[in-house]
Design an enzyme around this catalytic site. Structure first.
Site, PDB file in Angstrom:
ATOM      1  CB  SER A   1      45.667  38.417  67.591  1.00 20.71           C
ATOM      2  OG  SER A   1      46.245  39.665  67.882  1.00 20.71           O
TER       3      SER A   1
ATOM      4  CE  LYS B   1      49.617  39.305  66.080  1.00 17.48           C
ATOM      5  NZ  LYS B   1      48.678  40.435  66.133  1.00 17.48           N
TER       6      LYS B   1
END
Lengths: 422, 169
Positions: free
Chosen positions: B90, B127
């Protein structure tokens, strides 16, 4: 005035587990002792259910099922690493530190202004940097600092920092009157009941007890405790822990053991561990004791226990020589026909390696070879994980080893056990 | 002779020689004449012979620096630095791939746009953290992943700030 702080990590083992398993946050969690025997650390949720320290896990199974208590095996590798981080951070907040246990440390904070604020900032830093919540107790003696920490932990209005020095003496006495005398550092269960017979039930009553009478009844140790309760610092901070005079490594087996070869494996493993500790403090041992025993709680089975102290030809920290001596002893004390539950070794007559007595018959070449072999062994095991290189006698599959059914990963010390983020 | 040994720069002993600090004291003195171990005695002699040229100090001695350490470079705060392993892709747009090793520092303050380890509903996630008008947003670096706007009722915290990513080439 002297200001001594005691910093204590809250539910330390559980807090370490939560750091790397955040989903345990807010859930009832316990950490169990070796072999998953008893409760050694409880989360607040578990304390609120009335579970006491050191309760055997099997007694809790019903309660655990009803409330969804999560039980973890102890992961001392992780706890030791986190403890070292906490202690190193704490050392930056005071010139004088005594590391009292894996989760407690004294700091001398004499002369620091606005201590409550200072301690709050320190607490916040520890929480942010290592994720471990701590409580701080501050007072003019170590014994009082311990009690201040107790108050900081139990009474929410202090917000985890309690400074006795900032209180007026009536205020402090009112607080001490609420605490049972058994909470005082150094007052054991037996002294507690004797004190209660004398009508001393609260900390305040002990503080006001006549020193002479206490000395006559209990000795100088408790007299000193009374002086400490009166704000007189009798116990200094020990900043350096002296090298240990004895090193013990013993454990209960995960399964009962009857055969000599299994005991031999276990003894080799314990000697290996003890010798590593010995070398890490740069010492040599002059003797080694080995002992074995059956389970005294299983009264139906025949009972046996025996120990043997073996002097060494010369002081050493070589795992091979120590094992050789220990195994010789084990073979002499072993009797067949018993179900063994525990074995252990103890290194004695420990001296610094630099103080090795020289004799005319020293084989210096062999000593050097041994030293370099052992340091290579330690380096490999430190770098590649413990047990990478071991004596073959320790065995590859250890069918006697501890039960650790639900142990978390060694998140901070093993490359292939790191936490994973997606 | 002893002085010559000590002028050897530390850690620069020639192969096969014993570094001077490992030489047992007895070997320097009279006892070495009757030393029982021949092999060791010869090694000591070799050491002493080899040491003589070093009596003339090397002009490079003053320029000996310490080794450079990757640990020191990557870890500013050892107490608050932890390693973590990446799972999934991701974050590949920022050069963070599956299986990479993250160096995470818990002591650093978070800032808009920094890469963090967050705890979302009890799980670790790596993230990019954004402070927006609607609130905190976790953004992946991959077109297939949508932004996550943190809702107030959600169990959310920042665990640490990612300082480095170690990627095997």
């Amino acid at each position: 005035m002297r200001a001594i702080a005691l910093i204590d990590c809250n539910n330390f083992f559980v807090s370490c587990e939560r750091l790397f398993q955040p989903r345990l946050e807010g859930k009832p969690v316990v950490v169990l002792s070796n072999n998953d025997g008893c409760v050694v650390s409880r989360s607040q949720e578990v304390k609120d259910l009335g579970v006491k320290m050191a309760v055997p896990w099997f007694q809790l199974k019903d309660l655990a099922k009803r409330h969804g208590i999560i039980a973890l095996s102890s992961n001392y590798t992780l706890y030791a690493d986190i403890s070292n981080r906490v202690m190193r951070l704490l050392s930056q907040w005071s010139p004088d530190q005594e590391i009292y246990s894996i989760d407690e440390s004294f700091l001398d904070m004499t002369g620091i202004p606005d201590l409550t604020q200072y301690a709050q900032t320190m607490r916040g830093t520890i929480k942010q940097c290592v994720g471990i919540p701590v409580c701080v107790g501050i007072a003019s003696s170590k014994t009082l600092a311990k009690l201040a920490n107790h108050v900081a932990k139990k009474q929410q209005r202090y917000d985890s920092v309690c400074d006795f020095n900032a209180m007026s003496s009536p205020e402090l006495d009112a607080l001490l009157a609420q605490i049972e005398v058994g909470e005082v550092w150094g007052v054991g269960r037996r002294s507690t009941s004797r004190l209660q017979q004398m009508g001393i039930n609260s900390v305040l009553e002990l503080k006001r007890a006549p020193a002479k009478r206490i000395r006559a009844e209990f000795g100088v140790m408790l007299e000193r405790t009374v002086a400490e309760l009166n704000g007189e610092a009798c116990l200094e901070l020990d900043d350096v822990t002296p090298p240990r005079q004895q090193i013990i490594c013993s454990r209960s087996f995960g399964v009962p053991v009857t055969l000599l070869p299994d005991l031999e494996q276990a003894v080799i493993a314990y000697v290996t561990r003890a010798a590593e500790k010995l070398r890490s403090q740069h010492s040599l041992a002059g003797g080694i004791q080995v002992y074995i025993r059956t389970n005294p709680h299983k009264e139906k089975y025949p009972q046996y226990q025996q120990a043997m102290l073996l002097p060494l030809f010369e002081p050493t920290n070589d795992t091979r020589l120590l094992c050789h001596a220990a195994l010789g002893g084990l073979r002499q004390i072993y009797r067949s026909g018993y179900v063994y539950q525990k074995a252990g070794v103890m290194l004695t007559e420990i001296i610094p390696a630099t103080a090795r007595p020289r004799t005319l018959f020293d084989d210096v070449a062999a000593q050097q070879k041994s030293a370099s072999l052992m340091s290579t062994l330690d380096r490999i095991n430190r770098r590649m994980g413990s047990g990478t290189v071991q004596l073959l006698g320790e065995g590859i599959s250890k069918n006697w080893s501890m039960r650790r059914g639900n142990m978390s990963q060694r998140y901070t010390t093993e490359w292939d056990e790191l936490a994973v983020a997606s | 002779m002893q002085a010559a040994i000590h002028s050897l720069p530390a850690g620069r002993t020639a192969p096969g020689q014993v570094p001077s600090r490992q030489v047992p004291r007895a070997a320097h003195g009279l006892l070495s004449l009757t030393y029982p171990n021949k092999e060791l005695f010869h090694r000591q002699c070799a050491l002493l012979r080899g040491a003589v040229p070093a009596g003339f100090p090397s002009p490079a001695d003053d320029y000996v620096e310490q080794h450079i350490s990757l640990d020191e470079h990557l870890i500013r705060h050892p107490e608050s630095t932890f390693f973590m392993r990446v799972a999934g892709d991701s974050m590949r747009g920022l050069g963070i791939f599956d299986g990479d090793l993250l160096v995470v520092d818990r002591s650093l303050p978070t800032a808009h746009g920094c890469v963090v380890i967050a705890v979302l509903d009890g799980e670790f996630t790596v993230k990019q953290l954004l402070h927006t008008a609607e609130g905190q947003v976790l953004r992946a670096a991959h077109p297939a992943y949508a932004d996550t706007l943190i809702k107030p009722e959600q169990d959310f915290s920042i665990w640490g700030v990612v300082r480095w990513n170690v990627h095997k080439v």
